[in-house]
Design an enzyme around this catalytic site. Structure first.
Site, PDB file in Angstrom:
ATOM      1  CD1 TRP A   1      -3.626   8.181   4.009  1.00  0.00           C
ATOM      2  CD2 TRP A   1      -3.663   6.135   4.898  1.00  0.00           C
ATOM      3  NE1 TRP A   1      -3.965   8.311   5.340  1.00  0.00           N
ATOM      4  CE2 TRP A   1      -3.987   7.065   5.906  1.00  0.00           C
ATOM      5  CE3 TRP A   1      -3.619   4.770   5.216  1.00  0.00           C
ATOM      6  CZ2 TRP A   1      -4.263   6.681   7.210  1.00  0.00           C
ATOM      7  CZ3 TRP A   1      -3.896   4.388   6.519  1.00  0.00           C
ATOM      8  CH2 TRP A   1      -4.215   5.343   7.496  1.00  0.00           C
TER       9      TRP A   1
ATOM     10  CB  THR B   1      -0.948  -0.013   1.219  1.00  0.00           C
ATOM     11  OG1 THR B   1      -1.813   1.124   1.175  1.00  0.00           O
ATOM     12  CG2 THR B   1      -0.180  -0.009   2.525  1.00  0.00           C
ATOM     13  CB  CYS B   2       1.971   3.774  -1.524  1.00  0.00           C
ATOM     14  SG  CYS B   2       1.126   3.738  -3.125  1.00  0.00           S
ATOM     15  N   GLY B   3       0.240   5.872  -0.962  1.00  0.00           N
ATOM     16  CA  GLY B   3      -0.724   6.960  -0.969  1.00  0.00           C
ATOM     17  C   GLY B   3      -1.884   6.718  -1.914  1.00  0.00           C
TER      18      GLY B   3
END
Length: 285
Positions: free
Chosen positions: A269, A240-242
């Site tokens: 996110w 996962t990330c932004g």
């Protein structure tokens, strides 16, 4: 880098040696953060590796979603790639203008669509240019090419699946954002999002997987980075990330060390931080 692998990553030397292969297709997948003030398509038009097509991450996405650049419907992916002259039987090499940033997202997207013959150019356009290799500003000659898609659903996860993994602890959830964003000490670049991370996730900042020149670290060094972050490589991984772009750098790194049971949380996110009913953790745990 350790070795050239046309299904994960190739060097600039490899690309230079194969650039005239009739079944090679090169994609410029440059994408910038919204507040960078840079125009990826304009930069492509001004300078790209000879023969490269521009892959627009924002356009080749699911416009039915309010979230940024989500996975496109299969039909849209097929039609856009066909119009770009990319299809069955092609070896694809994808790069970006930052070294290694958004290209991994397109590598992952091809893999999700059942197209394994794609590699990221290690070091991207900056390394290619620094070595004095040829660039151009001409549009490529394009002929339609049929593409067969066999979507690999196990490679993508949604908010419900990530919430279950967070609660059960049966996956390693790996967050590619900066330590400040992961811990909640820094504000998110997108307004309206909570600060922090998915409970139980581990921070593996994508920049820690790269060398100073934008190339990816060796498989041995990558494994050491995962060990240092406390990652149990025996568990399946969810990245996962932004907004699902730099998370794919972790997927690529996992593939480079021989780990294949990994998936990507597409909403990342941008979704979790806005979702009012899922928990958020702050600090280092």
């Amino acid at each position: 880098m350790a070795h050239d692998d046309p299904r994960t990553m190739v060097s600039t030397d490899w690309l230079a040696a194969h650039i005239k292969d009739p079944d090679l297709r090169i994609l410029d997948a440059t994408w910038f953060m919204p507040d960078d003030g840079r125009d990826a398509r304009a930069e492509y038009r001004a300078c790209h590796i000879p023969g490269a097509r521009f892959f627009d991450i924002d356009e080749i996405s699911d416009h039915r979603s309010d979230l940024p650049h989500m996975v496109p419907p299969v039909e849209k992916f097929m039609s856009r790639l066909r119009a770009m002259g990319v299809g069955d039987g092609h070896q694809v090499v994808v790069y970006d203008a930052l070294g290694l940033f958004s290209a991994a997202r397109v590598w992952w997207l091809f893999r999700l669509m059942g197209q394994p013959d794609i590699a990221v150019l290690d070091g991207g356009l900056p390394k290619w240019v620094a070595e004095g290799r040829e660039v151009e500003d001409l549009p490529p000659m394009v002929r339609d090419r049929h593409m067969t898609v066999r979507r690999q659903n196990q490679m993508v996860r949604d908010v419900t699946q990530v919430a279950a993994a967070s609660k059960l602890g049966d996956h390693e959830i790996l967050d590619a954002r900066s330590p400040g964003r992961f811990t909640g000490r820094e504000d998110e670049p997108r307004p309206g999002l909570r600060k922090g991370h998915v409970p139980g996730s581990r921070n593996v900042h994508y920049r820690d997987l790269l060398n100073a020149d934008g190339t990816m670290k060796s498989p041995e060094d990558l494994r050491a980075m995962f060990d240092a972050a406390g990652v149990d490589l025996g568990k399946p991984a969810i990245t996962t990330c932004g907004s699902g772009v730099t998370a794919a750098i972790i997927n690529l790194a996992l593939e480079r060390i021989g780990k294949t049971d990994h998936s990507l949380y597409d909403g990342s996110w941008a979704e979790w931080g806005a979702f009012p009913t899922v928990p958020v953790a702050t600090g280092d745990t």
